[in-house]
Design an enzyme around this catalytic site. Structure first.
Site, mmCIF file in Angstrom:
data_model
loop_
_atom_site.group_PDB
_atom_site.id
_atom_site.type_symbol
_atom_site.label_atom_id
_atom_site.label_comp_id
_atom_site.label_asym_id
_atom_site.label_seq_id
_atom_site.Cartn_x
_atom_site.Cartn_y
_atom_site.Cartn_z
ATOM 1 N N LYS A 202 -2.814 -2.951 16.037
ATOM 2 C CA LYS A 202 -3.519 -1.857 15.338
ATOM 3 C C LYS A 202 -4.384 -1.082 16.341
ATOM 4 O O LYS A 202 -4.390 0.152 16.363
ATOM 5 C CB LYS A 202 -4.384 -2.413 14.202
ATOM 6 C CG LYS A 202 -3.602 -2.931 13.015
ATOM 7 C CD LYS A 202 -2.723 -1.853 12.388
ATOM 8 C CE LYS A 202 -1.957 -2.356 11.190
ATOM 9 N NZ LYS A 202 -1.010 -1.359 10.670
ATOM 10 N N TYR B 17 -1.452 -9.212 15.847
ATOM 11 C CA TYR B 17 -1.371 -8.201 14.767
ATOM 12 C C TYR B 17 -2.524 -7.209 14.920
ATOM 13 O O TYR B 17 -2.311 -6.000 14.965
ATOM 14 C CB TYR B 17 -1.433 -8.878 13.399
ATOM 15 C CG TYR B 17 -1.894 -7.928 12.317
ATOM 16 C CD1 TYR B 17 -3.212 -7.964 11.863
ATOM 17 C CD2 TYR B 17 -1.046 -6.974 11.802
ATOM 18 C CE1 TYR B 17 -3.655 -7.068 10.904
ATOM 19 C CE2 TYR B 17 -1.487 -6.070 10.845
ATOM 20 C CZ TYR B 17 -2.800 -6.128 10.402
ATOM 21 O OH TYR B 17 -3.249 -5.224 9.470
ATOM 22 N N PHE C 237 -10.277 -2.011 4.678
ATOM 23 C CA PHE C 237 -10.905 -3.308 4.585
ATOM 24 C C PHE C 237 -9.912 -4.218 3.865
ATOM 25 O O PHE C 237 -8.753 -4.307 4.337
ATOM 26 C CB PHE C 237 -12.318 -3.151 4.001
ATOM 27 C CG PHE C 237 -13.235 -2.681 5.113
ATOM 28 C CD1 PHE C 237 -13.087 -1.408 5.665
ATOM 29 C CD2 PHE C 237 -14.166 -3.538 5.675
ATOM 30 C CE1 PHE C 237 -13.875 -0.991 6.742
ATOM 31 C CE2 PHE C 237 -14.980 -3.119 6.744
ATOM 32 C CZ PHE C 237 -14.820 -1.853 7.274
ATOM 33 N N SER D 135 -6.845 -0.847 10.451
ATOM 34 C CA SER D 135 -7.480 -1.994 9.791
ATOM 35 C C SER D 135 -8.857 -2.259 10.378
ATOM 36 O O SER D 135 -9.082 -2.041 11.569
ATOM 37 C CB SER D 135 -6.596 -3.244 9.983
ATOM 38 O OG SER D 135 -7.288 -4.411 9.603
ATOM 39 N N SER E 228 12.335 -5.216 5.193
ATOM 40 C CA SER E 228 12.095 -6.531 5.828
ATOM 41 C C SER E 228 10.960 -7.274 5.125
ATOM 42 O O SER E 228 10.880 -8.496 5.191
ATOM 43 C CB SER E 228 11.723 -6.329 7.306
ATOM 44 O OG SER E 228 10.493 -5.608 7.393
ATOM 45 N N ASN E 229 10.081 -6.533 4.446
ATOM 46 C CA ASN E 229 8.977 -7.216 3.773
ATOM 47 C C ASN E 229 8.714 -6.573 2.417
ATOM 48 O O ASN E 229 7.577 -6.426 1.969
ATOM 49 C CB ASN E 229 7.701 -7.153 4.646
ATOM 50 C CG ASN E 229 6.609 -8.080 4.110
ATOM 51 O OD1 ASN E 229 6.903 -9.056 3.423
ATOM 52 N ND2 ASN E 229 5.357 -7.740 4.370
ATOM 53 N N ASP F 192 -11.004 -16.644 11.372
ATOM 54 C CA ASP F 192 -11.725 -15.896 10.323
ATOM 55 C C ASP F 192 -13.114 -15.488 10.803
ATOM 56 O O ASP F 192 -13.772 -16.246 11.508
ATOM 57 C CB ASP F 192 -11.874 -16.756 9.064
ATOM 58 C CG ASP F 192 -10.650 -16.679 8.172
ATOM 59 O OD1 ASP F 192 -9.742 -15.886 8.504
ATOM 60 O OD2 ASP F 192 -10.583 -17.386 7.170
ATOM 61 N N ASP G 93 12.228 2.686 4.803
ATOM 62 C CA ASP G 93 11.770 1.300 4.743
ATOM 63 C C ASP G 93 12.966 0.391 5.051
ATOM 64 O O ASP G 93 14.034 0.547 4.479
ATOM 65 C CB ASP G 93 11.215 0.987 3.332
ATOM 66 C CG ASP G 93 10.385 -0.305 3.298
ATOM 67 O OD1 ASP G 93 9.235 -0.248 2.849
ATOM 68 O OD2 ASP G 93 10.913 -1.358 3.729
ATOM 69 N N ASN H 10 -0.609 -15.447 2.516
ATOM 70 C CA ASN H 10 -1.690 -15.640 3.497
ATOM 71 C C ASN H 10 -3.011 -15.188 2.899
ATOM 72 O O ASN H 10 -4.053 -15.752 3.147
ATOM 73 C CB ASN H 10 -1.438 -14.763 4.746
ATOM 74 C CG ASN H 10 -0.155 -15.157 5.460
ATOM 75 O OD1 ASN H 10 0.019 -16.314 5.805
ATOM 76 N ND2 ASN H 10 0.741 -14.207 5.647
ATOM 77 N N ILE I 206 0.839 -1.211 0.000
ATOM 78 C CA ILE I 206 0.000 0.000 0.000
ATOM 79 C C ILE I 206 0.865 1.248 0.000
ATOM 80 O O ILE I 206 0.578 2.243 -0.676
ATOM 81 C CB ILE I 206 -0.967 -0.020 1.204
ATOM 82 C CG1 ILE I 206 -1.775 -1.307 1.195
ATOM 83 C CG2 ILE I 206 -1.901 1.193 1.169
ATOM 84 C CD1 ILE I 206 -2.455 -1.650 2.483
ATOM 85 N N LEU J 79 12.992 1.713 11.854
ATOM 86 C CA LEU J 79 12.358 2.709 12.736
ATOM 87 C C LEU J 79 12.575 2.387 14.212
ATOM 88 O O LEU J 79 12.304 3.215 15.082
ATOM 89 C CB LEU J 79 10.869 2.821 12.429
ATOM 90 C CG LEU J 79 10.506 3.347 11.040
ATOM 91 C CD1 LEU J 79 9.002 3.358 10.854
ATOM 92 C CD2 LEU J 79 11.093 4.737 10.805
HETATM 93 C C1 WQD Z 1 -9.992 -13.146 2.766
HETATM 94 C C2 WQD Z 1 -11.010 -14.262 2.662
HETATM 95 C C3 WQD Z 1 -10.416 -16.212 3.944
HETATM 96 C C4 WQD Z 1 -6.899 -17.315 1.590
HETATM 97 C C5 WQD Z 1 -6.522 -10.148 6.665
HETATM 98 C C6 WQD Z 1 -6.212 -9.348 7.899
HETATM 99 C C7 WQD Z 1 -6.470 -7.885 7.626
HETATM 100 C C8 WQD Z 1 -5.616 -7.482 6.463
HETATM 101 C C9 WQD Z 1 -6.062 -8.267 5.238
HETATM 102 C C10 WQD Z 1 -3.309 -6.848 6.661
HETATM 103 C C11 WQD Z 1 -11.266 -14.954 4.013
HETATM 104 C C12 WQD Z 1 -10.455 -16.524 2.443
HETATM 105 C C13 WQD Z 1 -8.015 -16.654 2.087
HETATM 106 C C14 WQD Z 1 -7.051 -18.606 1.011
HETATM 107 C C15 WQD Z 1 -9.412 -18.495 1.395
HETATM 108 N N1 WQD Z 1 -4.251 -7.755 6.739
HETATM 109 N N2 WQD Z 1 -9.250 -17.242 1.972
HETATM 110 N N3 WQD Z 1 -8.311 -19.139 0.919
HETATM 111 O O1 WQD Z 1 -8.384 -12.555 6.586
HETATM 112 O O2 WQD Z 1 -10.063 -10.932 5.542
HETATM 113 O O3 WQD Z 1 -7.895 -10.056 6.386
HETATM 114 O O4 WQD Z 1 -5.816 -9.667 5.543
HETATM 115 O O5 WQD Z 1 -3.401 -5.658 6.550
HETATM 116 O O6 WQD Z 1 -6.129 -7.122 8.752
HETATM 117 O O7 WQD Z 1 -7.075 -9.769 8.943
HETATM 118 O O8 WQD Z 1 -7.931 -11.454 4.346
HETATM 119 O O9 WQD Z 1 -7.145 -12.315 2.176
HETATM 120 O O10 WQD Z 1 -6.522 -13.590 4.299
HETATM 121 O O11 WQD Z 1 -8.860 -13.660 3.475
HETATM 122 O O12 WQD Z 1 -10.535 -19.012 1.307
HETATM 123 O O13 WQD Z 1 -6.072 -19.268 0.553
HETATM 124 O O14 WQD Z 1 -10.485 -15.268 1.804
HETATM 125 O O15 WQD Z 1 -10.986 -17.286 4.679
HETATM 126 O O16 WQD Z 1 -12.643 -15.327 4.043
HETATM 127 P P1 WQD Z 1 -8.657 -11.341 5.775
HETATM 128 P P2 WQD Z 1 -7.523 -12.786 3.550
#
Ligand code: WQD
Length: 336
Positions: free
Chosen positions: A154, A150, A178, A125, A35-36, A298, A32, A198, A13, A60
């Protein structure tokens, strides 16, 4: 010329926000620690805008360096992205998350006071709401117990900033994102998940690219129309533009209180299956997926009530879910 500091400005972002700041004529400086993120992102930004941002690769957590930076630079405002953000990792390494995310923020706030810099935009978030009782989610929805360290960083960061605004001249806006997705339409910058993604969209594009054999859909037994979980997926370019609107609000002293909070989303919810079908339609790529059990932690559904951010920041999303999925795919195709 006064500069805008973007911490974590080589991140997903952050880099898109640097592009929009430069497009608006701001002079940008990035801190920056890589690290990521990757140093190649700096060239990606430069390729888009023709202007190479000033860059400092320090951490930082190095308090003296942060202090010296603010004393030797005229910083008009700060957009603070730098933080660790992997939900699962935070559960395994809570102390690393508290030290990094809170320690970095505290050093930034101290540096701002040393450099007489007051405006800060904070990357927050919707995770602070947990599973909200009422949808769409407004800014006065009750904050819930965090589902992860995490998410807790926030919430705690918002409180640290809020307390600091009461004891200093610092003025703050927290943007509660979001689900940020997509990439820049030029495919010069995008999301660079290190290791196994993830988040949903990088996993979708890596599966479509054949890097991952199959996408697992985490649960289809949620109380939603098609049983899969619902989120508010916002194009990262739209999200970046919300930061510009928030920064201008503080620079022009238009904020109504010392700290303000805005939910930044599209206002629309999309289920995992809807995202998969939208991806297939937007890219003509068939996606190999299977339904598996729910992922721990979730929530069922989250999407934003955007009335306040639309009204107060004069900002709204302009790009669609399909635009974001198509841009994410074009970015994926450029990866080696
Ligand atoms: C979205 C949907 C999963 C992967 C997280 C953090 C939030 C922000 C964004 C950092 C969910 C589903 C996911 C997969 C799946 N993080 N899913 N298979 O969990 O809404 O939010 O990431 O800033 O703070 O909480 O995002 O993209 O991980 O998941 O079915 O391989 O997709 O179950 O319903 P999430 P996500």
């Amino acid at each position: 010329m006064k500069k805008i500091l973007v911490t974590g400005g080589l991140g997903f972002i952050g880099s898109h926000t640097v592009v929009e700041l430069q497009n608006e004529g701001f002079e940008v400086v990035i801190i920056d620690n890589l690290s990521n993120s990757k140093i190649e992102v700096l060239q990606g930004i430069t390729n888009i805008t023709g202007k190479k941002p000033e860059f400092h690769p320090f951490d930082l957590l190095e308090k003296d360096k942060v202090q010296d930076f603010f004393k030797s630079n005229e910083i008009a405002g700060v957009i603070h992205f730098a933080a660790s953000k992997a939900v699962g990792e935070s559960v395994e390494k809570p102390l690393m998350y508290y030290e990094n995310n809170l320690g970095s923020l505290i050093n930034i706030l101290n540096g701002m006071q040393a450099g007489n810099c007051n405006p800060i935009i904070f990357s927050s978030s919707c995770t602070v709401y947990g599973q909200a009782d009422v949808l769409p989610i407004t800014e006065d929805a009750p904050l819930k117990l965090a589902e992860s360290p995490y998410g807790n960083t926030k919430k705690m960061s918002e409180e640290i900033i809020n307390d600091t605004t009461k004891a200093s001249n610092i003025q703050a806006i927290a943007l509660r994102y979001f689900n940020p997705i997509g990439a820049h339409p030029t495919a010069e910058i995008g999301e660079l998940p290190l290791g196994v993604p993830n988040n949903l969209i990088p996993f979708v594009t890596q599966t479509a690219a054949g890097i991952r054999p199959q996408l697992s859909v985490f649960g289809d037994d949620y109380p939603t129309p098609d049983g899969t979980a619902v989120r508010d997926y916002i194009h990262v370019v739209d999200l970046a533009k919300a930061h510009i609107a928030a920064l201008k609000r503080l620079l022009h002293n238009e904020n109504k209180t010392a700290m303000e909070f805005f939910n930044v989303g599209t206002g629309m919810g999309s289920s995992v299956l809807e995202v998969i079908h939208a991806f297939e339609n937007a890219t003509q790529q068939k996606l190999n997926y299977k339904i598996v059990g729910r992922r721990a932690g979730d929530i069922t559904a989250a999407y934003a009530d955007t009335a306040l951010v639309n009204k107060e920041l004069g900002w709204k999303t302009e790009l669609s879910l399909e635009d974001a999925l198509r841009d994410a795919w074009h970015w994926q195709l450029k990866q080696k």
